[in-house]
Design a protein around this motif. Structure first.
Motif, short mmCIF file in Angstrom:
data_model
loop_
_atom_site.label_atom_id
_atom_site.label_comp_id
_atom_site.label_asym_id
_atom_site.label_seq_id
_atom_site.Cartn_x
_atom_site.Cartn_y
_atom_site.Cartn_z
N GLU A 93 27.60 37.39 41.08
CA GLU A 93 28.10 38.31 40.00
C GLU A 93 29.08 39.30 40.62
N GLU A 94 28.54 39.45 41.88
CA GLU A 94 29.11 40.90 42.33
C GLU A 94 30.50 40.87 43.36
N ALA A 95 30.71 39.26 43.57
CA ALA A 95 31.89 38.91 43.30
C ALA A 95 33.32 38.96 42.08
N LEU A 96 32.02 38.68 41.40
CA LEU A 96 33.20 39.17 39.81
C LEU A 96 33.26 40.10 39.57
N GLN A 97 32.22 41.04 39.72
CA GLN A 97 32.01 42.20 39.25
C GLN A 97 33.69 43.16 39.78
N VAL B 76 35.44 30.45 47.14
CA VAL B 76 34.07 29.85 47.43
C VAL B 76 32.94 30.31 47.58
N ILE B 77 32.24 30.80 46.60
CA ILE B 77 30.69 31.91 48.16
C ILE B 77 29.96 32.06 46.93
N ARG B 78 28.59 31.94 48.22
CA ARG B 78 27.23 31.60 48.26
C ARG B 78 26.83 31.94 46.51
N PRO B 79 26.07 30.96 45.95
CA PRO B 79 26.16 31.77 44.68
C PRO B 79 25.14 33.23 44.59
N HIS C 60 39.90 45.21 39.83
CA HIS C 60 41.37 45.24 40.86
C HIS C 60 42.41 44.20 39.83
N PRO C 61 43.24 45.16 39.91
CA PRO C 61 44.38 45.20 38.51
C PRO C 61 44.65 43.73 38.70
N LEU C 62 44.76 43.10 40.39
CA LEU C 62 44.98 40.87 40.22
C LEU C 62 44.30 40.54 39.84
N GLY C 63 42.64 41.20 39.43
CA GLY C 63 41.62 39.93 39.23
C GLY C 63 41.04 40.35 38.07
N ARG C 64 41.75 41.27 36.54
CA ARG C 64 40.71 41.20 35.66
C ARG C 64 40.23 40.29 35.16
N LYS C 65 40.97 38.71 35.44
CA LYS C 65 40.17 38.27 34.46
C LYS C 65 39.65 37.21 34.80
N ALA C 66 38.99 37.55 36.34
CA ALA C 66 38.09 36.27 37.04
C ALA C 66 37.05 34.98 36.07
N GLU C 67 37.03 34.80 36.86
CA GLU C 67 35.78 34.01 35.80
C GLU C 67 35.27 32.54 37.05
N LYS C 68 34.35 31.87 37.20
CA LYS C 68 33.42 31.38 37.87
C LYS C 68 33.58 30.21 36.93
N ILE C 69 34.74 29.35 37.17
CA ILE C 69 34.96 28.24 36.92
C ILE C 69 34.70 26.39 37.07
N GLY C 70 33.00 26.45 38.99
CA GLY C 70 32.60 25.71 39.12
C GLY C 70 31.72 25.94 39.93
N GLU C 71 30.91 24.77 40.66
CA GLU C 71 29.75 24.78 41.28
C GLU C 71 30.16 23.62 42.74
N PHE C 72 29.15 23.45 43.06
CA PHE C 72 29.36 22.04 44.49
C PHE C 72 28.33 21.71 44.12
#
Lengths: 360, 360
Positions: B307-311, B300-303, B316-328
């Motif tokens: 983009e920075e976090a996804l990058q 959970v991250i501030r809006p 990282h090898p364990l986060g290659r397919k990272a996505e934003k999946i929703g918001e509060f």
């Protein structure tokens, strides 16, 4: 007669939903371990109210603890005792006492515990309630806080009622230096009380008493208070401590001789043992020296402090029958010798395997 | 023909000594858990050489660790996964990854682990060797040290091969403040990769693949490196993290909505899932949102930092397919709503019970 459709649906529904039982069912079901709503219910209704504290309430993946700079002791033990409940305690009291004792014999003040449960499908929830109550009571006695936990459920025949892992964190006060490498010739061995009570009490309970009438009770108890009293009074003259659990007193004294490299002589008549415990062990062909204890400590101490330490121990409810049971000699043979009442001598060996399976 | 006396004695001896087997036997025997010589052999020959480090070598009742003043995270988990070995890992890798992940999602640097083993009599010692090797490898990957342990053995039919408890201690760096109470309307939810891989890989392996040919592998992996990278780059804009294990993504997102009291909207098309995982789940009638992961993190991250976090995650090898999946959202209904590709909406509920027993 026709059957109303809603009855048919209800019945089909019941049969079709083995993972969706009555949450107030009196027994553990597999779904209690699924990590879903029913796991939450189990934790909220049975576990948390009994172990309630601020850190556990936070309900996160980890407990967050404040610590000072220094030395922390960390220990783990898994308990598989059978039966779950026995005279003098149950698996919950054992799980708290055993792990606390592993911390306090290292000179630590036990602070935090984790509890990991493996429950067998079909376990009576009343047994679980009593075990958690017992964890809570022993934790209060030991002045430790259960701060984090985990619950897994396995199918019938994949466990035996309940297994408990407890891991513990304790804080070692500055100045406490305990270690087998500090042992010197002339150091003495004290024992805080009677041996073999835990192992024999569990064993008699398990096997329907083997026809022996007995008042035997497990000695399971957290030793923090007793050990703190010894350390406060005798300070750095306390050299080393260990609790003689699995493997019994034999396991500890043979380790002490082997790892210090010195000769250790024990006076058999000074080793405290209840007559009924001795009798039960004889009936079963067991050497009480090999049988597990869960509320006793072996203390290695400089000779000058023996009397002081014995006095402190005997003033504490858990050390009333404390005795000096032996001392280290100068001979470097790494052996522990037992000297009997009539002057006979035998070498004490670490028990080979399993004298009493599932005693802890 | 008369039988030589020594043959008779030898045979009687073998039969009479079930607790005194060949220490090099290829299987676990009850005596391995007795706390005596055979327990020592097991630890010295199989466990210690594989997990060797200075603290474990000390072989005391507790490990003694040096800590700085500050916050320490403490967590426990018991693993009962069946089968013990599965594509992408085994119970050892799981025991390390799972507990490390519980620490690192709290913002801690995982430092120390305890390992508590319950072994079933008859377990192939080669399986035990592989599992301990796997613990050692995952611990190196996670940069944690196994500092203390315990081994119990129960009779056949009282466990299922091997159960492992691991408890962990980690250090929380100053300045890290994560907590559900920090969640605000507008905060976004990121997921580090594809869901349901662990649960489906174990399930397919267990049931002989249900006739589905599959390359599915468990995602079991320690997430410390990935999470440290996110925290270093995005600092206090990271609000909360959790790993979606038992109960799956559904469990985490329904908790987040309920406990924050806010409305959480998830975009189904953005939730990463492998086609083969989706197919396997469909075949078994499971919702992949409910299925366990062992190497994924929900952030959970501030809006402003999305983009920075996804990058960082995708580097990282364990986060290659990272996505934003929703918001509060601002609505205070405490519900998590899934918005499907075609604009359909459904409320996500925490799974009720056991979707997939013994998946971890």
């Amino acid at each position: 007669m026709t059957v109303p459709a809603n009855e048919v649906i209800a019945k089909t529904g019941d049969d079709a939903l083995p993972t969706n039982p009555n949450p107030h069912s009196a027994r553990v079901v597999l779904a209690h371990g699924g990590g879903g709503q029913l796991t939450n219910d189990l934790i909220r209704e049975i576990i948390r109210p009994r172990l309630s504290n601020g850190i556990l309430e936070a309900f996160d993946d980890s407990a967050v603890l404040e610590v000072e700079k220094g030395r922390v002791a960390f220990s783990t033990d898994t308990y598989v005792v059978q039966p779950i409940e026995f005279p003098g305690g149950d698996i919950g009291r054992l799980a708290v006492s055993g792990t606390v004792n592993d911390l306090v014999v290292c000179g630590a003040r036990a602070k935090y515990l984790s509890i990991g449960l493996i429950l067998e499908e079909g376990l009576d929830l009343d047994v679980l309630r009593r075990v958690i109550d017992s964890i809570a009571e022993a934790a209060r006695e030991a002045e430790v806080t259960v701060v984090t936990g985990d619950t897994k459920v396995v199918a019938r025949g994949q466990a035996d009622g309940i297994y408990i892992n407890s891991a513990g964190v304790g804080v070692i006060e500055p100045g406490v230096e305990l270690g087998m490498e500090r042992i010197e010739a002339g150091d003495c061995i004290l024992l805080s009380g009677t041996i073999a009570d835990h192992g024999m009490a569990v064993m008699l309970q398990r096997e329907d008493g083997f026809g022996i009438e007995s008042e035997l009770q497990s000695d399971a108890a957290p030793l923090g208070g007793l050990i703190r009293a010894i350390l406060e009074r005798c300070g750095s003259d306390v050299v080393f401590m260990r609790d003689p659990t699995r493997g019994g007193l034999s396991g500890v004294v043979s380790d002490l001789a082997e790892l210090s490299g010195l000769h250790l002589a024990l006076d058999e008549p000074n080793i405290p043992i209840r007559p009924e415990t001795r009798y039960a062990a004889e009936m079963l062909g067991l050497d009480p020296l090999d049988v597990a204890n869960e509320g006793k400590v072996v203390v290695v101490i400089r000779p000058s402090e023996v009397e002081e330490a014995l006095q402190v121990m005997r003033e504490h409810p858990l050390g009333r029958k404390a005795e000096k049971i032996g001392e280290f000699g100068a001979k470097r043979d790494g052996l522990c010798e037992l000297i009997t009442e009539v002057g006979g001598r035998r070498i004490i060996q670490k028990p080979y395997g399993e004298e009493l399976p599932r005693i802890c």
